[in-house]
Design a protein around this motif. Structure first.
Motif, PDB file in Angstrom:
ATOM      1  N   VAL A 127      30.310  10.934 -36.410  1.00  0.00           N
ATOM      2  CA  VAL A 127      29.045  11.684 -36.281  1.00  0.00           C
ATOM      3  C   VAL A 127      28.948  12.290 -34.879  1.00  0.00           C
ATOM      4  CG1 VAL A 127      26.522  11.455 -36.185  1.00  0.00           C
ATOM      5  CG2 VAL A 127      27.796  10.409 -38.070  1.00  0.00           C
ATOM      6  N   GLY A 128      29.329  11.509 -33.858  1.00  0.00           N
ATOM      7  CA  GLY A 128      29.290  12.006 -32.473  1.00  0.00           C
ATOM      8  C   GLY A 128      30.160  13.237 -32.286  1.00  0.00           C
ATOM      9  N   GLU A 129      31.378  13.218 -32.868  1.00  0.00           N
ATOM     10  CA  GLU A 129      32.292  14.362 -32.757  1.00  0.00           C
ATOM     11  C   GLU A 129      31.733  15.582 -33.483  1.00  0.00           C
ATOM     12  OE1 GLU A 129      35.118  14.819 -31.041  1.00  0.00           O
ATOM     13  OE2 GLU A 129      34.765  12.850 -30.144  1.00  0.00           O
ATOM     14  N   GLU A 183      22.286  18.901 -36.640  1.00  0.00           N
ATOM     15  CA  GLU A 183      21.971  17.547 -37.094  1.00  0.00           C
ATOM     16  C   GLU A 183      23.052  17.042 -38.051  1.00  0.00           C
ATOM     17  OE1 GLU A 183      18.315  15.252 -39.416  1.00  0.00           O
ATOM     18  OE2 GLU A 183      18.656  17.376 -39.765  1.00  0.00           O
ATOM     19  N   VAL A 184      23.452  15.776 -37.870  1.00  0.00           N
ATOM     20  CA  VAL A 184      24.369  15.103 -38.795  1.00  0.00           C
ATOM     21  C   VAL A 184      23.722  13.777 -39.164  1.00  0.00           C
ATOM     22  CG1 VAL A 184      26.686  14.185 -39.176  1.00  0.00           C
ATOM     23  CG2 VAL A 184      26.363  16.123 -37.618  1.00  0.00           C
ATOM     24  N   ASP A 211      31.311   1.566 -36.980  1.00  0.00           N
ATOM     25  CA  ASP A 211      31.778   2.079 -35.675  1.00  0.00           C
ATOM     26  C   ASP A 211      32.552   3.386 -35.874  1.00  0.00           C
ATOM     27  OD1 ASP A 211      30.670  -0.079 -34.424  1.00  0.00           O
ATOM     28  OD2 ASP A 211      32.531  -1.239 -34.333  1.00  0.00           O
ATOM     29  N   HIS A 212      33.400   3.399 -36.904  1.00  0.00           N
ATOM     30  CA  HIS A 212      34.168   4.600 -37.241  1.00  0.00           C
ATOM     31  C   HIS A 212      33.200   5.744 -37.582  1.00  0.00           C
ATOM     32  CE1 HIS A 212      37.521   6.433 -39.982  1.00  0.00           C
ATOM     33  NE2 HIS A 212      37.414   7.073 -38.841  1.00  0.00           N
ATOM     34  N   ILE A 226      37.222  16.750 -38.703  1.00  0.00           N
ATOM     35  CA  ILE A 226      37.296  15.599 -39.612  1.00  0.00           C
ATOM     36  C   ILE A 226      38.748  15.271 -39.968  1.00  0.00           C
ATOM     37  CG2 ILE A 226      36.677  14.734 -41.912  1.00  0.00           C
ATOM     38  CD1 ILE A 226      34.144  16.514 -41.721  1.00  0.00           C
ATOM     39  N   SER A 227      39.478  16.272 -40.438  1.00  0.00           N
ATOM     40  CA  SER A 227      40.823  16.026 -40.983  1.00  0.00           C
ATOM     41  C   SER A 227      41.898  15.928 -39.915  1.00  0.00           C
ATOM     42  CB  SER A 227      41.201  17.126 -41.967  1.00  0.00           C
ATOM     43  OG  SER A 227      40.282  17.170 -43.024  1.00  0.00           O
ATOM     44  N   ASP A 228      41.925  16.889 -38.973  1.00  0.00           N
ATOM     45  CA  ASP A 228      43.030  16.948 -38.020  1.00  0.00           C
ATOM     46  C   ASP A 228      42.823  16.010 -36.825  1.00  0.00           C
ATOM     47  OD1 ASP A 228      43.921  18.834 -39.746  1.00  0.00           O
ATOM     48  OD2 ASP A 228      43.549  20.563 -38.452  1.00  0.00           O
TER      49      ASP A 228
END
Length: 749
Positions: free
Chosen positions: A733-735, A744-745, A727-728, A695-697
């Motif tokens: 979520v995909g990553e 699950e996300v 889109d973002h 998420i952060s890096d």
């Protein structure tokens, strides 16, 4: 393309003749003549009118009449009423004209179907008022509601020609009110279609995905069902029973709800269909033969004991009778394990009542006292709740109360003398007391269940035998409204406390009026009352006055309201629009005035129009750029932007469609939005570190809150993030789904 009037005329006649052919078996005396007269009046009244699709308007009343006969099983009175149902509302024809031509009964039904016109007090709901009017006719003639359901079903079938915001409003109202009503009246086929069509327009992507997957696995499903029912058919043939047996997929709406409620992906839902066995046997053999079929099914497949539902011995209160069991199939095809299959066993009579509900119930009335008693018991409860309602209860409250009694499972309990009482699941000992008698409920201090003392709030279970304990010193309190579930108990408690509350209401109003004069307001106007209602979150004016009169809100608090009001007015004065926005009409009018050079001036552009109109993003659903959204005009907090799939949207769109406005994101919007994600998976060392690193890096997304818990090797985390648009969000979520251990996300609803 030019309109071919002759071709349309022939099509109208073709549909009219089909209606007469369908109705022919039960027409008597001069029924056909009366139907013809109604058709000609309707055709003449609507001759210049067309539907949004461009079709002649007369197609609609003909279709509604056809549904009444073919799908609900209603007769001549309903056909005439359906043909004329829009005539009074849309043309110069009056109810007096209808009564003169067709008599008071049909005039009364059409009155119940005609929407209330005129202006409504700000903060009330026109939809709720119309629904209240229709429900109140239930005590006179249930056909009003059956015709209204036919009307709604045809409107939903032809909804594609309407504007998107109209589709959203009508579909939400259908899921919120009309599908539950169809369910309660036993109209299973109509309820299912209304739910599926409602989902098609409120959640189009989810609907399309489930529909496509059902189509994809249709052949495998049919092959599995054929294999599953083969041994059952062989045993039924040996008994020489007259039967039909088939598998049918569950509705898209019920599959969607299961996916949503259990967080289970489509591929992991195994009970996607049910097998139904319908036997044709005489009334006196129904119960025994249903249980014999159950015995055959469970000889071949192992049943789940906790999933046996016996509505043959004790029908549901809407007349539904059936025997349901869930059994484990044998492995088949690519399945290495068996799967759970629901089997429904019923007779031809029961099946007709299950599909056509109340109309079929009346057809069999007198032949089966169990169904008759159960249905009449429910109907009398609804009538009682409606008849005790008066104008002191808002239409919105009434609709909520009735709605809450529509969709529920039932619990079967007994009096000390063994009399069966049917209540909705979640009912308490206090609900039971009011069901026995209003005075018993009012004096109730506790109960005994199976000889054991329990409090008023004790939730009842199937088979409980209840004895109510009373005291002459007991009296109902407002806290009781939080204990009870049934409409009847709520109505009775409100009646009992109404008298006591009157003095507090009068006192509170006097206090507010006096303090407002000190603060510089000469009188308590309707506008100020509505502002105070919104500020203190009171459900109506009486509730507001009561809170002050009772001392729940100190009168000194009014100075805070005044200062906040003045601040809001200063803020509003800076906007281009200074006239108060109270509904979609006033919004459109003002937007066109200040945006006269823009073609889509009736649409609120989020991100561009902030300098013209006061709006905020709703906290209940946290919409982000790219979400489908709508604007909702609140009483005192400007316009709130909600996602179309917000948990509150069905209620807002159903009750207050006149306060819903079109809204869309500006094309070049540059904003950041808070999004809450739920992440679930299997715990391992370093998992949290990997999630936060992605998420952060890697994605450079700012985390505003993080909460992760682990239990029995599984983890569940809630993360709040700053996102730019949908889109973002999809990319993020995909990553995250690629992180090892993450199962699950999902975006939190």
């Amino acid at each position: 393309m030019p309109i071919n009037l002759e071709k349309e005329r022939l099509e109208i006649l073709k549909r009219y003749r089909k209606l007469l052919r369908t109705a022919k078996p039960f027409l008597k005396d001069d029924d056909a003549k009366q139907i013809k007269k109604a058709f000609l009046i309707s055709a003449e009244a609507h001759k210049e009118m067309r539907r949004k699709s461009g079709e002649p308007y007369i197609y609609h009343p003909l279709a509604v009449a056809q549904i009444c006969v073919e799908e609900i099983g209603l007769g001549t009175t309903s056909i005439i009423s359906a043909l004329l149902h829009d005539v009074v509302e849309d043309t110069d024809t009056t109810l007096a004209d209808i009564e003169k031509d067709f008599g008071p009964k049909i005039a009364s039904i059409i009155d119940g179907l005609t929407k209330i016109s005129g202006t409504f007090e700000y903060g009330t709901s026109q939809q709720a008022e119309n629904f209240r009017k229709m429900l109140l006719t239930l005590s006179d003639d249930i056909r009003v509601i059956l015709i209204k359901l036919a009307d709604r079903l045809h409107n939903m079938r032809t909804l594609s020609s309407m504007a998107k915001e109209k589709q959203l409003k009508i579909a939400s109202e259908t899921i919120y009110l009309y599908a539950p009503l169809a369910h309660r009246l036993g109209l299973n086929a109509i309820k299912t279609e209304l739910e599926d069509l409602g989902l098609k327009y409120t959640e189009p992507e989810a609907f399309k995905e489930i529909a496509n997957k059902l189509t994809e696995n249709k052949r495998n499903r049919e092959s599995f069902v054929d294999h599953f029912i083969r041994p059952i058919k062989k045993s039924l043939d040996e008994l020489h029973l007259n039967y039909t047996i088939k598998g049918r997929p569950k509705s898209i709406y019920s599959i969607y709800n299961k996916i949503k409620s259990s967080n289970t992906p489509f591929d992991k839902i195994y009970d996607l269909f049910a097998v139904r066995v319908v036997i044709d046997v005489p009334l006196e053999r129904e119960k025994a033969d249903c249980w014999e079929v159950y015995s055959i099914v469970t000889d071949h497949y192992r049943p789940n004991p906790s999933r046996l539902k016996d509505w043959v011995s004790t029908p549901k209160s809407n007349g539904y009778e059936s025997l349901h069991t869930t059994v484990m199939s044998l492995p088949y095809g690519n399945d290495k394990e068996g799967r759970w299959v629901e089997v429904q066993i019923r007779t031809k009579r029961m099946d007709e009542i299950a599909e056509k509900g109340v109309a079929a119930h009346f057809k069999y009335k007198g032949t089966d006292t169990r169904t008759s008693q159960a249905f009449e018991s429910w109907l009398s409860q609804v009538r009682e709740a409606l008849e005790t309602n008066d104008k002191s209860q808002s239409a919105v409250e009434l609709v909520d109360d009735i709605k809450n009694s529509l969709y529920h499972e039932e619990v079967f309990v007994f009096t000390p003398k063994g009399k069966l009482v049917v209540l909705q699941v979640g009912s308490t000992a206090l609900d039971f007391a009011f069901e026995i008698h209003s005075e018993v409920g009012a004096k109730c201090i506790g109960a005994k269940v199976g000889g054991k003392l329990v409090p008023l709030s004790h939730k009842l279970s199937n088979g409980d035998q209840i004895e109510i304990l009373t005291s002459s010193k007991q009296k109902p309190s407002e806290d009781w409204l939080r204990i009870v579930t049934t409409t009847k108990a709520k109505a009775r408690i409100k009646d009992f406390i109404k008298e006591e509350n009157k003095s507090h209401v009068i006192k509170g109003r006097d206090m507010i009026e006096h303090r407002l004069k000190i603060l510089g307001y000469p009188s308590l106007t309707l506008e100020i009352t509505n502002q105070l209602r919104a500020y203190y979150n009171a459900k109506d004016a009486n509730d507001l006055f009561y809170r002050f009169g009772k001392g729940y809100v100190a009168i000194e608090q009014l100075k805070h309201w005044k200062s906040d009001k003045e601040m809001h007015e200063r803020k509003q004065a800076e906007k281009a629009i200074q006239v108060p926005i109270v509904d979609n009409k006033s919004f459109t009018k003002e937007m066109k005035r200040v945006q006269h050079d823009r073609k889509d001036a009736d649409i609120l552009l989020i991100g561009e129009d902030m300098d013209k109109v006061d709006y905020t993003l709703a906290k209940c659903c946290n919409p982000i750029s790219g979400d489908d959204v709508f604007g909702f005009v609140t009483i005192n907090e400007g316009i709130k932007i909600h996602r179309t799939n917000c948990p509150n949207s069905p209620e807002l769109l159903s009750r207050h469609g006149d306060r819903v406005i079109k809204a869309q994101w500006a094309s070049q919007i540059a904003m950041s939005f808070v999004v809450d994600l739920v992440i679930r998976g299997i715990d391992r060392v370093g998992l949290v570190n990997d999630v936060t690193r992605v998420i952060s890096d890697e994605l450079k997304v700012n985390i505003t809150a993080l909460n992760i818990g682990v239990k029995d090797g599984l983890f569940e985390g809630r993360i709040s993030l700053m996102i730019q648009d949908t889109d973002h969000l999809v990319a993020l979520v995909g990553e995250l789904e690629r992180v090892a251990g993450v199962i699950e996300v999902a975006r939190e609803e």
